[in-house]
Design a protein around this motif. Sequence first.
Motif, mmCIF file in Angstrom:
data_model
loop_
_atom_site.group_PDB
_atom_site.id
_atom_site.type_symbol
_atom_site.label_atom_id
_atom_site.label_comp_id
_atom_site.label_asym_id
_atom_site.label_seq_id
_atom_site.Cartn_x
_atom_site.Cartn_y
_atom_site.Cartn_z
ATOM 1 N N LYS A 186 87.855 171.314 93.184
ATOM 2 C CA LYS A 186 86.751 172.089 92.644
ATOM 3 C C LYS A 186 85.403 171.818 93.316
ATOM 4 O O LYS A 186 84.474 172.618 93.170
ATOM 5 N N SER A 187 85.283 170.711 94.014
ATOM 6 C CA SER A 187 83.991 170.405 94.633
ATOM 7 C C SER A 187 83.629 171.479 95.661
ATOM 8 O O SER A 187 84.483 171.954 96.421
ATOM 9 N N ARG A 188 82.363 171.871 95.690
ATOM 10 C CA ARG A 188 81.944 172.921 96.610
ATOM 11 C C ARG A 188 81.880 172.435 98.054
ATOM 12 O O ARG A 188 81.953 173.235 98.982
ATOM 13 N N THR A 189 81.709 171.140 98.233
ATOM 14 C CA THR A 189 81.597 170.585 99.589
ATOM 15 C C THR A 189 82.533 169.396 99.770
ATOM 16 O O THR A 189 82.933 168.755 98.795
ATOM 17 N N ARG A 216 84.839 164.042 97.427
ATOM 18 C CA ARG A 216 84.235 164.644 98.620
ATOM 19 C C ARG A 216 84.798 164.054 99.913
ATOM 20 O O ARG A 216 84.323 164.363 101.003
ATOM 21 N N THR A 217 85.804 163.161 99.776
ATOM 22 C CA THR A 217 86.505 162.617 100.938
ATOM 23 C C THR A 217 88.005 162.803 100.726
ATOM 24 O O THR A 217 88.547 162.350 99.715
ATOM 25 N N ILE A 218 88.663 163.449 101.666
ATOM 26 C CA ILE A 218 90.101 163.691 101.552
ATOM 27 C C ILE A 218 90.790 163.138 102.788
ATOM 28 O O ILE A 218 90.529 163.588 103.913
ATOM 29 N N LEU A 224 82.550 157.342 89.147
ATOM 30 C CA LEU A 224 84.013 157.330 89.213
ATOM 31 C C LEU A 224 84.513 158.233 90.339
ATOM 32 O O LEU A 224 85.485 157.908 91.022
ATOM 33 N N VAL A 225 83.852 159.356 90.542
ATOM 34 C CA VAL A 225 84.226 160.254 91.636
ATOM 35 C C VAL A 225 83.999 159.568 92.980
ATOM 36 O O VAL A 225 84.815 159.676 93.904
ATOM 37 N N ASP A 226 82.890 158.825 93.106
ATOM 38 C CA ASP A 226 82.634 158.083 94.344
ATOM 39 C C ASP A 226 83.717 157.045 94.594
ATOM 40 O O ASP A 226 84.145 156.834 95.739
ATOM 41 N N ILE A 227 84.184 156.389 93.526
ATOM 42 C CA ILE A 227 85.256 155.399 93.654
ATOM 43 C C ILE A 227 86.547 156.072 94.116
ATOM 44 O O ILE A 227 87.242 155.578 95.015
ATOM 45 N N LEU A 228 86.874 157.209 93.541
ATOM 46 C CA LEU A 228 88.092 157.933 93.918
ATOM 47 C C LEU A 228 88.043 158.412 95.373
ATOM 48 O O LEU A 228 89.079 158.541 96.024
#
Length: 444
Positions: free
Chosen positions: A79-82, A58-60, A29-33
């Motif tokens: 919150k993601s570290r990278t 991880r993509t903004i 789900l995070v990859d989809i977002l």
Amino acid sequence: MNSNSKKHQNCDKQGNCKDRLSELPDELLVDILSFLPIKDAVRTVLLRRFGNLWTLVRTIEYDFKLGGLFMWMVMKYHKSRTIDKLEIRDKCGPMKEELMELISFGFKKKTKVLGIHYYEPRLHYSFSVPPRVVWRNQFIVSLHLTNVYLGFTRYNQIDMVSLKKLELNFVRVSNARIKNLLSEFPCLQELVIKYPSELQALDFDAPNIEKLELDLCLKIRMPDGSGRSRYDERFSLNCPNLKVLHINEVCLELLDLIDVSSVREAKIKECCLSRDYVDYFRKLRKKFRNAKIIQLGNTAYLELGKCGSEKLAFRENQWTRLALRPVSHGSCLLGICRSLINSQCLKELIIYAHVEFFCDCNMLLDELSSPCVMQQLKTVKIREYEKPCQVLLQLIKFVLKSAVILERFVIVCKKKDELQSTEEKDFILQLSGLPRVSQKAKYQ
């Protein structure tokens, strides 16, 4: 229940339904977002299953029209570290402090891909990227800039040991500055320059830069309606260690290729040329004397390798003229067949037969027997023919049964008396007996 909710549910015969989306793991789900603009990703907080998963993307992709308050909220709760990719877009340009904060936030997350894009043409001359923030970073692998002035005065301010790709769009940069800039990137492999201002020449010999993509738009149109023509501006290339060169929209008669001898793949599209197209293509081949692929508009030249040595499947293309040359020790017939199958716009085909064709692939018989219709092919030329070859005979048979409007089939010998031997006469006799789907096809 509405139609949208039904798409995400799977009902059994008893009518018990399960939400398939809820069954997906958080990581997926995070990859989809991560594929959504950050605004849409944040909105998923209203969905129970997603909750605060947006904080782990991880993509903004951020547009400053969303406002500074939204930016602060994203930076506070992420919150993601990278972060793998940070794209910053704006039409009028943000406040410098806000831009610095967002870039610094991305660098704290060890961003690998950074894009800064402004779409107001006047900013092209006024806004610069702060060197201490961008040009001294150990994590960026790919940097993309649009309408940004390269604002640094001393090149020792640059320290980007991980940078492998640099893309400059609508960037104001001089010949000397771009040459000095490229010398500061020890790991740079790919350079993309589109619609440059002031740049008239590229001159570098860095062995690590393998690919250059150049777009010299003949007439640049800005969003405000202004524009300027580049039909009368010369451009020179001197890149002795380059491997791949792609040029889009350039006036070929004003393009000076000084040293491109190391190029293995050259593609030039949407060119402006007043002289004979075929004649210029021959001259271009001399410049790219070591290239295995040369493409000029819809004319292409391919050098085919041995079985298994290269990818034999070519993508569908719009080539109208195609020249195929085998390597010095012979080439695979399967590669020729597959390139023809994917060249449905082909009108003229040239095959150099100075060495033998062969194929150790088990797939060859399937390719030769599979239906292939080339509806545009009218002329086929076999050049530099030396001696009979049964595999060449198979290729000719494949072409004759596929070209429905073929008119000319020309065989040009390397020596004038090569067709006088008994072996050659038998070969010609076999050619004459091959079936032809086009009744107009004639040997010459």
